[in-house]
Design a protein around this motif. Structure first.
Motif, PDB file in Angstrom:
ATOM      1  N   PHE A 137       0.826  -1.202   0.000  1.00 16.13           N
ATOM      2  CA  PHE A 137       0.000   0.000   0.000  1.00 16.13           C
ATOM      3  C   PHE A 137       0.862   1.255   0.000  1.00 16.13           C
ATOM      4  CE2 PHE A 137      -2.903  -3.243   1.515  1.00 16.13           C
ATOM      5  CZ  PHE A 137      -3.998  -2.998   0.706  1.00 16.13           C
ATOM      6  N   VAL A 138       0.612   2.084  -1.009  1.00 17.43           N
ATOM      7  CA  VAL A 138       1.271   3.378  -1.116  1.00 17.43           C
ATOM      8  C   VAL A 138       0.447   4.442  -0.391  1.00 17.43           C
ATOM      9  CG1 VAL A 138       2.144   5.126  -2.745  1.00 17.43           C
ATOM     10  CG2 VAL A 138       2.242   2.693  -3.334  1.00 17.43           C
ATOM     11  N   TYR A 139      -0.877   4.288  -0.434  1.00 16.85           N
ATOM     12  CA  TYR A 139      -1.762   5.266   0.209  1.00 16.85           C
ATOM     13  C   TYR A 139      -3.002   4.553   0.737  1.00 16.85           C
ATOM     14  CZ  TYR A 139      -4.612   9.434   0.976  1.00 16.85           C
ATOM     15  OH  TYR A 139      -5.385  10.416   1.539  1.00 16.85           O
ATOM     16  N   VAL A 140      -3.258   4.725   2.023  1.00  9.71           N
ATOM     17  CA  VAL A 140      -4.499   4.273   2.660  1.00  9.71           C
ATOM     18  C   VAL A 140      -5.100   5.487   3.350  1.00  9.71           C
ATOM     19  CG1 VAL A 140      -5.513   2.799   4.439  1.00  9.71           C
ATOM     20  CG2 VAL A 140      -3.699   1.902   2.969  1.00  9.71           C
ATOM     21  N   GLU A 180     -11.495  10.234 -11.627  1.00 14.64           N
ATOM     22  CA  GLU A 180     -11.686  11.464 -10.845  1.00 14.64           C
ATOM     23  C   GLU A 180     -10.960  11.429  -9.505  1.00 14.64           C
ATOM     24  OE1 GLU A 180     -15.910  12.073 -10.731  1.00 14.64           O
ATOM     25  OE2 GLU A 180     -16.082  12.064 -12.907  1.00 14.64           O
ATOM     26  N   VAL A 181      -9.790  10.799  -9.481  1.00 11.89           N
ATOM     27  CA  VAL A 181      -8.931  10.780  -8.299  1.00 11.89           C
ATOM     28  C   VAL A 181      -7.798  11.769  -8.508  1.00 11.89           C
ATOM     29  CG1 VAL A 181      -7.241   9.410  -7.014  1.00 11.89           C
ATOM     30  CG2 VAL A 181      -9.477   8.439  -7.560  1.00 11.89           C
ATOM     31  N   SER A 182      -7.547  12.587  -7.495  1.00 10.20           N
ATOM     32  CA  SER A 182      -6.467  13.567  -7.553  1.00 10.20           C
ATOM     33  C   SER A 182      -5.874  13.719  -6.160  1.00 10.20           C
ATOM     34  CB  SER A 182      -7.000  14.924  -8.041  1.00 10.20           C
ATOM     35  OG  SER A 182      -7.972  15.431  -7.136  1.00 10.20           O
ATOM     36  N   CYS A 183      -4.707  14.370  -6.067  1.00  9.39           N
ATOM     37  CA  CYS A 183      -4.118  14.632  -4.757  1.00  9.39           C
ATOM     38  C   CYS A 183      -3.842  16.121  -4.623  1.00  9.39           C
ATOM     39  CB  CYS A 183      -2.859  13.808  -4.522  1.00  9.39           C
ATOM     40  SG  CYS A 183      -1.489  14.157  -5.631  1.00  9.39           S
ATOM     41  N   ASP A 184      -3.973  16.618  -3.393  1.00  4.95           N
ATOM     42  CA  ASP A 184      -3.724  18.030  -3.137  1.00  4.95           C
ATOM     43  C   ASP A 184      -2.252  18.250  -2.828  1.00  4.95           C
ATOM     44  OD1 ASP A 184      -3.319  17.281  -0.488  1.00  4.95           O
ATOM     45  OD2 ASP A 184      -5.291  17.971   0.190  1.00  4.95           O
ATOM     46  N   GLU A 185      -1.914  19.494  -2.430  1.00  5.96           N
ATOM     47  CA  GLU A 185      -0.510  19.820  -2.180  1.00  5.96           C
ATOM     48  C   GLU A 185       0.080  19.054  -1.004  1.00  5.96           C
ATOM     49  OE1 GLU A 185      -3.196  22.773  -0.124  1.00  5.96           O
ATOM     50  OE2 GLU A 185      -3.023  21.882  -2.119  1.00  5.96           O
ATOM     51  N   LEU A 187      -0.596  15.905  -0.573  1.00  2.00           N
ATOM     52  CA  LEU A 187      -0.676  14.517  -1.043  1.00  2.00           C
ATOM     53  C   LEU A 187      -1.781  13.738  -0.327  1.00  2.00           C
ATOM     54  CD1 LEU A 187       3.039  13.508  -1.702  1.00  2.00           C
ATOM     55  CD2 LEU A 187       1.394  14.630  -3.190  1.00  2.00           C
ATOM     56  N   THR A 188      -2.868  14.434  -0.047  1.00  2.00           N
ATOM     57  CA  THR A 188      -4.095  13.789   0.420  1.00  2.00           C
ATOM     58  C   THR A 188      -4.977  13.554  -0.796  1.00  2.00           C
ATOM     59  OG1 THR A 188      -3.978  14.877   2.573  1.00  2.00           O
ATOM     60  CG2 THR A 188      -6.125  14.028   1.885  1.00  2.00           C
ATOM     61  N   LEU A 189      -5.486  12.343  -0.932  1.00  2.00           N
ATOM     62  CA  LEU A 189      -6.255  12.008  -2.129  1.00  2.00           C
ATOM     63  C   LEU A 189      -7.716  12.405  -2.004  1.00  2.00           C
ATOM     64  CD1 LEU A 189      -4.958   8.575  -3.435  1.00  2.00           C
ATOM     65  CD2 LEU A 189      -4.053  10.856  -3.762  1.00  2.00           C
ATOM     66  N   LEU A 190      -8.268  12.799  -3.117  1.00  2.00           N
ATOM     67  CA  LEU A 190      -9.692  13.032  -3.273  1.00  2.00           C
ATOM     68  C   LEU A 190     -10.169  12.170  -4.429  1.00  2.00           C
ATOM     69  CD1 LEU A 190      -9.763  16.925  -2.931  1.00  2.00           C
ATOM     70  CD2 LEU A 190     -10.450  15.248  -1.199  1.00  2.00           C
ATOM     71  N   PRO A 191     -11.345  11.532  -4.297  1.00  2.00           N
ATOM     72  CA  PRO A 191     -12.207  11.443  -3.113  1.00  2.00           C
ATOM     73  C   PRO A 191     -11.489  10.772  -1.938  1.00  2.00           C
ATOM     74  CG  PRO A 191     -13.336  10.658  -5.088  1.00  2.00           C
ATOM     75  CD  PRO A 191     -11.893  10.779  -5.434  1.00  2.00           C
ATOM     76  N   PRO A 192     -11.944  11.067  -0.713  1.00  2.00           N
ATOM     77  CA  PRO A 192     -11.226  10.550   0.457  1.00  2.00           C
ATOM     78  C   PRO A 192     -11.165   9.026   0.548  1.00  2.00           C
ATOM     79  CG  PRO A 192     -12.644  12.387   1.081  1.00  2.00           C
ATOM     80  CD  PRO A 192     -12.988  12.036  -0.334  1.00  2.00           C
ATOM     81  N   ALA A 193     -12.208   8.333   0.171  1.00  2.00           N
ATOM     82  CA  ALA A 193     -12.233   6.872   0.291  1.00  2.00           C
ATOM     83  C   ALA A 193     -11.548   6.241  -0.919  1.00  2.00           C
ATOM     84  CB  ALA A 193     -13.661   6.368   0.430  1.00  2.00           C
ATOM     85  N   THR A 194     -10.222   6.402  -0.966  1.00  2.00           N
ATOM     86  CA  THR A 194      -9.404   5.939  -2.092  1.00  2.00           C
ATOM     87  C   THR A 194      -8.145   5.267  -1.559  1.00  2.00           C
ATOM     88  OG1 THR A 194     -10.191   7.745  -3.520  1.00  2.00           O
ATOM     89  CG2 THR A 194      -8.133   6.667  -4.158  1.00  2.00           C
ATOM     90  N   ALA A 195      -7.744   4.174  -2.168  1.00  2.00           N
ATOM     91  CA  ALA A 195      -6.503   3.482  -1.810  1.00  2.00           C
ATOM     92  C   ALA A 195      -5.649   3.317  -3.064  1.00  2.00           C
ATOM     93  CB  ALA A 195      -6.795   2.118  -1.197  1.00  2.00           C
ATOM     94  N   VAL A 196      -4.335   3.363  -2.864  1.00  2.00           N
ATOM     95  CA  VAL A 196      -3.380   3.187  -3.957  1.00  2.00           C
ATOM     96  C   VAL A 196      -2.384   2.114  -3.526  1.00  2.00           C
ATOM     97  CG1 VAL A 196      -1.640   4.285  -5.405  1.00  2.00           C
ATOM     98  CG2 VAL A 196      -3.644   5.600  -4.667  1.00  2.00           C
ATOM     99  N   PHE A 197      -2.095   1.181  -4.417  1.00  3.47           N
ATOM    100  CA  PHE A 197      -1.214   0.081  -4.038  1.00  3.47           C
ATOM    101  C   PHE A 197      -0.513  -0.486  -5.263  1.00  3.47           C
ATOM    102  CE2 PHE A 197      -5.573  -1.264  -4.524  1.00  3.47           C
ATOM    103  CZ  PHE A 197      -5.530  -2.418  -5.281  1.00  3.47           C
ATOM    104  N   ILE A 198       0.521  -1.261  -4.995  1.00  3.31           N
ATOM    105  CA  ILE A 198       1.324  -1.921  -6.018  1.00  3.31           C
ATOM    106  C   ILE A 198       1.280  -3.427  -5.764  1.00  3.31           C
ATOM    107  CG2 ILE A 198       3.719  -2.307  -6.777  1.00  3.31           C
ATOM    108  CD1 ILE A 198       4.184   0.691  -6.273  1.00  3.31           C
ATOM    109  N   ILE A 199       1.124  -4.192  -6.846  1.00  6.96           N
ATOM    110  CA  ILE A 199       1.136  -5.656  -6.732  1.00  6.96           C
ATOM    111  C   ILE A 199       2.272  -6.193  -7.597  1.00  6.96           C
ATOM    112  CG2 ILE A 199      -0.141  -7.790  -7.097  1.00  6.96           C
ATOM    113  CD1 ILE A 199      -2.715  -6.268  -6.682  1.00  6.96           C
TER     114      ILE A 199
END
Length: 210
Positions: A137-140, A180-185, A187-199
Motif C-alpha cells: 500500500f502506497v496510500y491508505v 476522478e482521483v487527484s491529490c492536493d498539495e 498529497l491527500t487524495l480526493l475522493p477521500p475513500a481511495t486506496a493506492v497500491f502496487i502488486i
C-alpha cells in the motif's frame, strides 16, 4: 491501462452489520435502534457508492520502494481504487456518532473493492503465466476515527518517505484522473475513500525434472 468505473462490488451488508455490532459503537447515539436499523443504514450507504479503479502493468520499471517494503522491481501492477465522492460527502453531514459508524462501514466497503481489484490483477497475471505477491500500500486514507480493516492495518506498506515521493508520479502513470482521483498539495487524495497500491509480479517457477 485498464479502467473500470462503476463496477459492482459485493457489499455484504449482513456481514458488515454483524462486524459493526461487535465493535460496540454507539448505535443509540447515532439514532440506530439495534441491528435492523443498522442493516438499513448499511444498505442506504451502499447505494451511495460509485466505485472506480485504474490499474496498469509496468514491466521492467525500476522503482525504489525502500527497505521497509518488498521490492517491486521488474513487473508490477500499480492500482488505484475509489468509492467515489458521494459517500464521504454524505458522511460529512452526519452527527459524530453516526459519522463514525458511516466511516467504519466505508472502510469495509473499500477493503472489499481493493480485494476485487487485486483479484483482477491476479487473473491478468495468471494469463501471462505469472504469480503475484501481496499488495503493497502506497496510500491508505484516514476516514475520521474509524478503525482500519486488517487488510490495511497489517498489510505491507511502502515506507512513508518513499510513498510521498512516488505517489504523484504513480497517479500520473495510471491516469487516476480517469476515475476522478487527484491529490492536493499535502498529497491527500480526493475522493477521500481511495486506496493506492502496487502488486508485484513474478514468472511462475517451472518444475525441473529430477
Amino acid at each position: 491501462m485498464r479502467k473500470i468505473k462503476r463496477f459492482k462490488i459485493s457489499t455484504r451488508q449482513k456481514e458488515i452489520t454483524r462486524k459493526i455490532m461487535r465493535l460496540g459503537l454507539d448505535l443509540p447515539g447515532a439514532g440506530l435502534q439495534g441491528e435492523a436499523d443498522l442493516l438499513r443504514f448499511v444498505l442506504e450507504l451502499s447505494q451511495k457508492l460509485d466505485p472506480g479503479t485504474v490499474y496498469e502493468l509496468n514491466e521492467n520499471a525500476l522503482w525504489d520502494l525502500g527497505a521497509e517494503a518488498v521490492s517491486a522491481e521488474g513487473m508490477f501492477s500499480a492500482c488505484a481504487v475509489t468509492l467515489g465522492a458521494a459517500c464521504t460527502q454524505y458522511a460529512a453531514t452526519l452527527l459524530p456518532a453516526k459519522q463514525l459508524i458511516c466511516q467504519t462501514v466505508l472502510f469495509k466497503f473499500l477493503r472489499t473493492a481493493t480485494l476485487f481489484v487485486a483479484d483482477l490483477v491476479k487473473e491478468q497475471a495468471m494469463q501471462e503465466e505469472c504469480e503475484v505477491s501481496q499488495p503493497q500500500f502506497v496510500y491508505v486514507p484516514k476516514l475520521g476515527l474509524a478503525p482500519e480493516p486488517k487488510l490495511f492495518k497489517e498489510g505491507l506498506r511502502v515506507d512513508p518517505l518513499t510513498a510521498h515521493k512516488i505517489l504523484p508520479e504513480l497517479l500520473k502513470r495510471i491516469q487516476a484522473e480517469k476515475i476522478e482521483v487527484s491529490c492536493d498539495e499535502n498529497l491527500t487524495l480526493l475522493p477521500p475513500a481511495t486506496a493506492v497500491f502496487i502488486i508485484p509480479w513474478q514468472k511462475k517457477k517451472r518444475k525441473g525434472k529430477k
